[in-house]
Design a protein around this motif. Structure first.
Motif, PDB file in Angstrom:
ATOM      1  N   ILE A  17       6.102  -0.076   9.836  1.00 25.31           N
ATOM      2  CA  ILE A  17       6.002   0.261   8.201  1.00 25.31           C
ATOM      3  C   ILE A  17       5.872   1.598   7.894  1.00 25.31           C
ATOM      4  CG2 ILE A  17       4.617  -0.246   6.085  1.00 25.31           C
ATOM      5  CD1 ILE A  17       3.976  -2.905   7.472  1.00 25.31           C
ATOM      6  N   MET A  18       5.099   2.508   8.550  1.00 20.42           N
ATOM      7  CA  MET A  18       4.875   3.848   8.217  1.00 20.42           C
ATOM      8  C   MET A  18       6.159   4.519   8.432  1.00 20.42           C
ATOM      9  SD  MET A  18       1.407   4.888  10.323  1.00 20.42           S
ATOM     10  CE  MET A  18       1.640   6.530  10.430  1.00 20.42           C
ATOM     11  N   ILE A  75       0.740   8.096   0.980  1.00 21.48           N
ATOM     12  CA  ILE A  75      -0.149   8.163   2.318  1.00 21.48           C
ATOM     13  C   ILE A  75       0.135   9.396   2.797  1.00 21.48           C
ATOM     14  CG2 ILE A  75      -0.978   7.151   4.228  1.00 21.48           C
ATOM     15  CD1 ILE A  75      -1.923   5.796   1.429  1.00 21.48           C
ATOM     16  N   ASP A  76      -0.780  10.453   3.247  1.00 21.31           N
ATOM     17  CA  ASP A  76      -0.419  11.451   3.970  1.00 21.31           C
ATOM     18  C   ASP A  76      -0.584  11.217   5.421  1.00 21.31           C
ATOM     19  OD1 ASP A  76      -0.084  13.835   2.200  1.00 21.31           O
ATOM     20  OD2 ASP A  76      -1.863  12.846   1.041  1.00 21.31           O
ATOM     21  N   PHE A  77      -1.884  10.372   5.730  1.00 27.82           N
ATOM     22  CA  PHE A  77      -1.866   9.987   7.241  1.00 27.82           C
ATOM     23  C   PHE A  77      -2.724   8.747   7.335  1.00 27.82           C
ATOM     24  CE2 PHE A  77      -5.042  13.084   6.207  1.00 27.82           C
ATOM     25  CZ  PHE A  77      -6.292  12.647   6.742  1.00 27.82           C
ATOM     26  N   ILE A  83       0.980  -1.318   0.199  1.00 26.64           N
ATOM     27  CA  ILE A  83      -0.141  -0.004  -0.091  1.00 26.64           C
ATOM     28  C   ILE A  83       0.866   1.130   0.082  1.00 26.64           C
ATOM     29  CG2 ILE A  83      -1.849   1.491   1.256  1.00 26.64           C
ATOM     30  CD1 ILE A  83      -3.017  -1.528   2.498  1.00 26.64           C
ATOM     31  N   PHE A  84       1.968   1.159   0.751  1.00 23.50           N
ATOM     32  CA  PHE A  84       2.700   2.462   0.923  1.00 23.50           C
ATOM     33  C   PHE A  84       3.630   2.670  -0.233  1.00 23.50           C
ATOM     34  CE2 PHE A  84       1.578   1.611   5.309  1.00 23.50           C
ATOM     35  CZ  PHE A  84       1.367   3.006   5.769  1.00 23.50           C
ATOM     36  N   SER A  85       3.825   1.421  -0.876  1.00 19.49           N
ATOM     37  CA  SER A  85       4.761   1.573  -2.268  1.00 19.49           C
ATOM     38  C   SER A  85       3.774   2.209  -3.323  1.00 19.49           C
ATOM     39  CB  SER A  85       5.349   0.228  -2.671  1.00 19.49           C
ATOM     40  OG  SER A  85       6.177  -0.341  -1.448  1.00 19.49           O
ATOM     41  N   VAL A 109       5.922   8.098   6.756  1.00 18.51           N
ATOM     42  CA  VAL A 109       4.644   8.638   6.779  1.00 18.51           C
ATOM     43  C   VAL A 109       4.604   8.923   8.491  1.00 18.51           C
ATOM     44  CG1 VAL A 109       2.033   8.060   6.769  1.00 18.51           C
ATOM     45  CG2 VAL A 109       3.750   7.329   4.819  1.00 18.51           C
ATOM     46  N   ASN A 110       4.073   9.911   8.700  1.00 20.81           N
ATOM     47  CA  ASN A 110       4.168  10.426  10.245  1.00 20.81           C
ATOM     48  C   ASN A 110       3.237  10.645  10.983  1.00 20.81           C
ATOM     49  OD1 ASN A 110       7.230   9.464  10.648  1.00 20.81           O
ATOM     50  ND2 ASN A 110       7.425  11.364   9.030  1.00 20.81           N
TER      51      ASN A 110
END
Length: 308
Positions: A101-102, A65-67, A59-61, A107-108
């Motif tokens: 993973i974040m 993603i902003d949050f 998903i992150f690849s 992604v923070n």
């Protein structure tokens, strides 16, 4: 266009949050074991289990993603007889893996849906966010443990930002009709008997999902990070009142059967929500009667859909 990853996007809160965020111009990636019932060109369904770290990494690849909003809980508030090791594996370990993973993907921003009804334990007055956490169920302990881990990440990563919401009893459309308000409306409408476990004068705090959805987005956009917020109406509604409202709204009477209290349930739970009211500039939220009238439209549509 900002993108939110909705963990548990096909559930009650996930569907409502997704629908609200989409209306406000966000893109939503819904991650759950099934597709979201919300249909929109800016909603992407990713099917998978919360323990599937490879799927999470994909998903992150594949998406910027902003949050992340985490709405999942896989067991009821009242403790079951399941293996406690399994409950920890299902409900706590995925949060730990997801936060790692974040970090790997820079992604923070993380929003966690905890519990105001279970994390504080017993009280005889409205509870504020700084009250001692004294859960009386394993569900409440899991929520407390998750909150503690989120704060640990914030202490060890200066870039990490979080918001923890502690909602009371949330109700509204897309909810399974197995909680007190949904069951009362359904049973009154179709003429079924109602089983009540415990004292009919039990008082709890109820908040409509539309109010909760507005609160979540408002605090994100106002950047009210690294804090905890009670979410509720701040008012007590008794089980007796809910039953009376259901009968008035449907125009039907129903027979009520009284049963013993379930282990782990709490007979008074009302939240002090002054903090969130001050941020929103609101003096009150939708009252329970009007909220139930709104939910009744959904209840009728669900019953009609099941009958077809």
């Amino acid at each position: 266009m900002k993108t939110v990853l909705m963990i548990g996007g096909a559930g009650f809160m996930g569907c409502n949050f997704s629908e609200y965020f989409l209306k406000k111009g966000y893109k939503v990636v819904s991650y759950d074991i099934k597709e979201s019932r919300i249909k929109d060109s800016n909603l992407v369904n990713v099917i998978g289990n919360s323990k599937d770290t490879n799927k999470m990494k994909e998903i992150f690849s594949n998406h910027k993603i902003d949050f992340v909003i985490y709405t999942l809980t896989s067991f009821w508030i009242v403790d079951s007889n399941e293996s406690y090791q399994e409950l920890v594996l299902e409900n706590l370990a995925p949060i730990i893996d997801l936060l790692n993973i974040m970090k790997e993907n820079n992604v923070n921003k993380f929003i966690y849906i905890s519990s105001g009804g279970s994390i504080y334990g017993q009280s005889n007055k409205p509870i504020s966010e700084d009250a001692e956490k004294l859960p009386v169920s394993f569900y409440g302990w899991i929520k407390e443990a998750a909150e503690s881990y989120i704060r640990y990440i914030a202490r060890t990563n200066d870039n990490f930002k979080y918001i923890i919401f502690r909602p009371s009893n949330v109700y509204g459309k897309y909810q399974q009709l197995n909680r007190i308000i949904g069951v009362a409306l359904k049973n009154a409408y179709i003429g079924e008997e109602m089983n009540i476990f415990g004292d009919i004068n039990t008082q709890k705090d109820y908040i409509h999902i539309d109010d909760f959805s507005e609160i979540v987005l408002t605090l994100i956009e106002k950047e009210k990070w690294n804090d905890v917020y009670n979410i509720g109406s701040g008012e007590a509604t008794s089980t007796k009142e809910i039953l009376e409202y259901a009968q008035e709204i449907t125009g039907n009477k129903m027979k009520i059967n009284y049963k013993e209290t379930k282990t782990g349930d709490i007979n008074y739970s009302v939240l002090n929500v002054d903090k969130i009211k001050n941020i929103l500039g609101k003096s009150k939220f939708l009252n329970t009667f009007d909220g139930m009238k709104d939910m009744f439209k959904y209840v009728k549509s669900e019953i009609d859909r099941e009958d077809k």
